[in-house]
Design a protein around this motif. Structure first.
Motif, PDB file in Angstrom:
ATOM      1  N   GLY A 148      27.871  22.078  43.921  1.00  0.00           N
ATOM      2  CA  GLY A 148      27.163  22.679  42.793  1.00  0.00           C
ATOM      3  C   GLY A 148      27.487  24.140  42.574  1.00  0.00           C
ATOM      4  O   GLY A 148      26.685  24.878  41.974  1.00  0.00           O
ATOM      5  N   TYR A 149      28.667  24.589  43.023  1.00  0.00           N
ATOM      6  CA  TYR A 149      29.069  25.975  42.842  1.00  0.00           C
ATOM      7  C   TYR A 149      29.622  26.193  41.438  1.00  0.00           C
ATOM      8  O   TYR A 149      30.325  25.342  40.897  1.00  0.00           O
ATOM      9  N   ALA A 150      29.324  27.339  40.862  1.00  0.00           N
ATOM     10  CA  ALA A 150      29.924  27.724  39.586  1.00  0.00           C
ATOM     11  C   ALA A 150      31.390  28.064  39.821  1.00  0.00           C
ATOM     12  O   ALA A 150      31.748  28.698  40.825  1.00  0.00           O
ATOM     13  N   LEU A 151      32.244  27.665  38.907  1.00  0.00           N
ATOM     14  CA  LEU A 151      33.679  27.900  39.036  1.00  0.00           C
ATOM     15  C   LEU A 151      34.041  29.234  38.394  1.00  0.00           C
ATOM     16  O   LEU A 151      33.687  29.504  37.246  1.00  0.00           O
ATOM     17  N   HIS A 152      34.754  30.069  39.153  1.00  0.00           N
ATOM     18  CA  HIS A 152      35.209  31.366  38.662  1.00  0.00           C
ATOM     19  C   HIS A 152      36.730  31.364  38.768  1.00  0.00           C
ATOM     20  O   HIS A 152      37.297  31.558  39.845  1.00  0.00           O
ATOM     21  N   ASP A 153      37.395  31.142  37.658  1.00  0.00           N
ATOM     22  CA  ASP A 153      38.836  30.902  37.634  1.00  0.00           C
ATOM     23  C   ASP A 153      39.584  32.186  37.268  1.00  0.00           C
ATOM     24  O   ASP A 153      39.448  32.705  36.158  1.00  0.00           O
ATOM     25  N   LEU A 154      40.379  32.691  38.218  1.00  0.00           N
ATOM     26  CA  LEU A 154      41.131  33.925  37.994  1.00  0.00           C
ATOM     27  C   LEU A 154      42.580  33.668  37.586  1.00  0.00           C
ATOM     28  O   LEU A 154      43.349  34.621  37.435  1.00  0.00           O
ATOM     29  N   ARG A 155      42.947  32.411  37.372  1.00  0.00           N
ATOM     30  CA  ARG A 155      44.358  32.102  37.131  1.00  0.00           C
ATOM     31  C   ARG A 155      44.879  32.655  35.808  1.00  0.00           C
ATOM     32  O   ARG A 155      46.069  32.966  35.698  1.00  0.00           O
ATOM     33  N   ALA A 156      44.024  32.795  34.814  1.00  0.00           N
ATOM     34  CA  ALA A 156      44.483  33.242  33.499  1.00  0.00           C
ATOM     35  C   ALA A 156      44.457  34.757  33.340  1.00  0.00           C
ATOM     36  O   ALA A 156      45.046  35.282  32.395  1.00  0.00           O
ATOM     37  N   GLN A 157      43.777  35.457  34.237  1.00  0.00           N
ATOM     38  CA  GLN A 157      43.749  36.910  34.097  1.00  0.00           C
ATOM     39  C   GLN A 157      45.116  37.466  34.538  1.00  0.00           C
ATOM     40  O   GLN A 157      45.844  36.836  35.297  1.00  0.00           O
ATOM     41  N   PRO A 158      45.507  38.645  34.062  1.00  0.00           N
ATOM     42  CA  PRO A 158      46.895  39.090  34.242  1.00  0.00           C
ATOM     43  C   PRO A 158      47.276  39.523  35.651  1.00  0.00           C
ATOM     44  O   PRO A 158      48.458  39.581  35.984  1.00  0.00           O
ATOM     45  N   GLY A 159      46.306  39.849  36.491  1.00  0.00           N
ATOM     46  CA  GLY A 159      46.643  40.354  37.815  1.00  0.00           C
ATOM     47  C   GLY A 159      46.912  39.258  38.827  1.00  0.00           C
ATOM     48  O   GLY A 159      46.282  38.201  38.809  1.00  0.00           O
ATOM     49  N   ILE A 160      47.866  39.493  39.733  1.00  0.00           N
ATOM     50  CA  ILE A 160      48.117  38.580  40.847  1.00  0.00           C
ATOM     51  C   ILE A 160      47.092  38.874  41.940  1.00  0.00           C
ATOM     52  O   ILE A 160      46.876  40.027  42.324  1.00  0.00           O
ATOM     53  N   CYS A 161      46.437  37.835  42.449  1.00  0.00           N
ATOM     54  CA  CYS A 161      45.415  38.041  43.482  1.00  0.00           C
ATOM     55  C   CYS A 161      45.314  36.786  44.342  1.00  0.00           C
ATOM     56  O   CYS A 161      44.835  35.759  43.881  1.00  0.00           O
ATOM     57  N   GLU A 162      45.762  36.891  45.569  1.00  0.00           N
ATOM     58  CA  GLU A 162      45.799  35.748  46.467  1.00  0.00           C
ATOM     59  C   GLU A 162      44.591  35.735  47.411  1.00  0.00           C
ATOM     60  O   GLU A 162      44.708  35.532  48.622  1.00  0.00           O
ATOM     61  N   LEU A 163      43.432  35.984  46.835  1.00  0.00           N
ATOM     62  CA  LEU A 163      42.108  35.818  47.444  1.00  0.00           C
ATOM     63  C   LEU A 163      42.035  36.364  48.857  1.00  0.00           C
ATOM     64  O   LEU A 163      42.411  37.512  49.091  1.00  0.00           O
ATOM     65  N   THR A 164      41.531  35.579  49.806  1.00  0.00           N
ATOM     66  CA  THR A 164      41.271  36.141  51.128  1.00  0.00           C
ATOM     67  C   THR A 164      42.505  36.218  52.012  1.00  0.00           C
ATOM     68  O   THR A 164      42.398  36.442  53.214  1.00  0.00           O
ATOM     69  N   GLY A 165      43.681  36.069  51.396  1.00  0.00           N
ATOM     70  CA  GLY A 165      44.911  36.518  52.036  1.00  0.00           C
ATOM     71  C   GLY A 165      45.091  37.998  51.772  1.00  0.00           C
ATOM     72  O   GLY A 165      45.293  38.796  52.686  1.00  0.00           O
ATOM     73  N   SER A 166      44.957  38.380  50.487  1.00  0.00           N
ATOM     74  CA  SER A 166      45.107  39.781  50.092  1.00  0.00           C
ATOM     75  C   SER A 166      43.854  40.605  50.347  1.00  0.00           C
ATOM     76  O   SER A 166      43.937  41.819  50.563  1.00  0.00           O
ATOM     77  N   LEU A 167      42.695  39.957  50.307  1.00  0.00           N
ATOM     78  CA  LEU A 167      41.408  40.661  50.387  1.00  0.00           C
ATOM     79  C   LEU A 167      40.646  40.247  51.646  1.00  0.00           C
ATOM     80  O   LEU A 167      40.228  39.094  51.783  1.00  0.00           O
TER      81      LEU A 167
END
Length: 306
Positions: free
Chosen positions: A135-154
């Motif tokens: 039941g989690y809300a989906l937050h999709d970053l794929r269409a935004q312009p920045g590259i971000c590899e989630l908890t690899g980068s952060l």
């Protein structure tokens, strides 16, 4: 706060209470190395990979099963079957992540640099698990312009709500800002990784909100790790050799235990082992040398469920 000023970040973060949520995940998810292979695209900017090395898919699968069994003794651990067309899917934390923002569960999809990794986020079963089952809300970053590899980068300290974002080919400043908002963080520090480093979670780990494991030579600016060492009561400083052995790619899945691969633990010198003990952590290990041929280690295999 979203900043590249390490001193200002530390001054702000030190005043934050550890009250945003639990420091450690309540569950974990993995993706099994079915059809395990080395992805040539990923090797373009991952110096921990060597495409000349042969891999044994069955041995990788056996090691991964042992990892799931071991982690399940600490917290609920689910595994999704891998697919041959996504050979890097064994490292799902780059593509999928979770957070609790305003008390509600959120599933985050990252914007991957390489096409071979972007295919992973198209899996309806994994997305459906978070959206329809949990039941989690989906937050999709794929269409935004920045590259971000989630908890690899952060790397995230969940209790304080602060992030440490390593900038490289795998994450730019636009992507860092997108993740800062997606995870609902109070403060995020952006810093350049040293040449040849691809993810922050290979050079550092925030451990249960009270300690930091960090390899200073993984940062472009040595002032950054020096500043971060002032943020926690315990800092475990890793040498170049320990970092190369993937000791920085560790994770605290409980208040008292830090997980890393067997090879990573073997790379630790006695003083480093003692530093983990002083910080209140026992080391738990599993052999993952076959999977490590793909350029990541234990923490990369673990997606956290908050």
């Amino acid at each position: 706060m979203l900043t590249g000023d390490a001193s200002a970040f530390v001054a702000f973060a030190r005043a934050l209470p550890a009250d945003l949520g639990p420091a450690c995940a309540r569950g974990a998810f993995l993706v099994t190395p079915e059809g395990f292979a080395l992805a040539a695209q990923s090797a373009e900017d991952n110096r921990y990979m060597d495409l000349s090395r042969r891999v044994d898919p069955q041995r990788a699968l056996a090691q991964h099963r042992a990892l799931q069994r071991a982690l399940s003794e600490t917290l609920p651990t689910v595994a999704f079957a891998g697919r041959a067309d996504t050979p890097d899917a064994v490292f799902p934390n780059n593509v999928f992540a979770t957070a609790r923002v305003g008390g509600a569960g959120r599933a985050i999809l990252g914007h991957m640099r390489h096409a071979v990794r972007r295919r992973e986020a198209e899996r309806a079963d994994i997305v459906g698990f978070f959206r329809d089952v949990l039941g989690y809300a989906l937050h999709d970053l794929r269409a935004q312009p920045g590259i971000c590899e989630l908890t690899g980068s952060l790397v995230i300290d969940r209790a304080r709500g602060i992030g440490f974002c390593g900038l490289s080919e795998r994450c730019d400043e636009t992507g860092a800002a997108a993740m800062h908002a997606a995870f609902g963080l109070r403060a995020t520090l952006m810093f350049a990784l040293a040449p040849g480093e691809y993810h922050a979670n290979v050079v550092m780990s925030a451990l249960a909100g009270r300690a930091l494991a960090i390899a200073p030579d993984g940062f472009a600016d040595p002032a950054v790790p020096a500043a971060l060492a002032r943020l926690y009561p315990h800092t475990v400083t890793l040498s170049r050799e320990e970092k190369t052995g993937f000791a920085g790619n560790c994770i605290a899945l409980s208040e008292t235990r830090v997980w890393m691969s067997e090879a990573a633990a073997d790379a630790l010198v006695p003083a480093t082992r003692r530093a983990f003990e002083v910080a209140g952590f026992a080391l738990a290990t599993v052999p993952l040398d076959e999977i490590e041929k793909a350029g990541g280690s234990l923490r990369c295999c673990v997606g956290e469920i908050f």
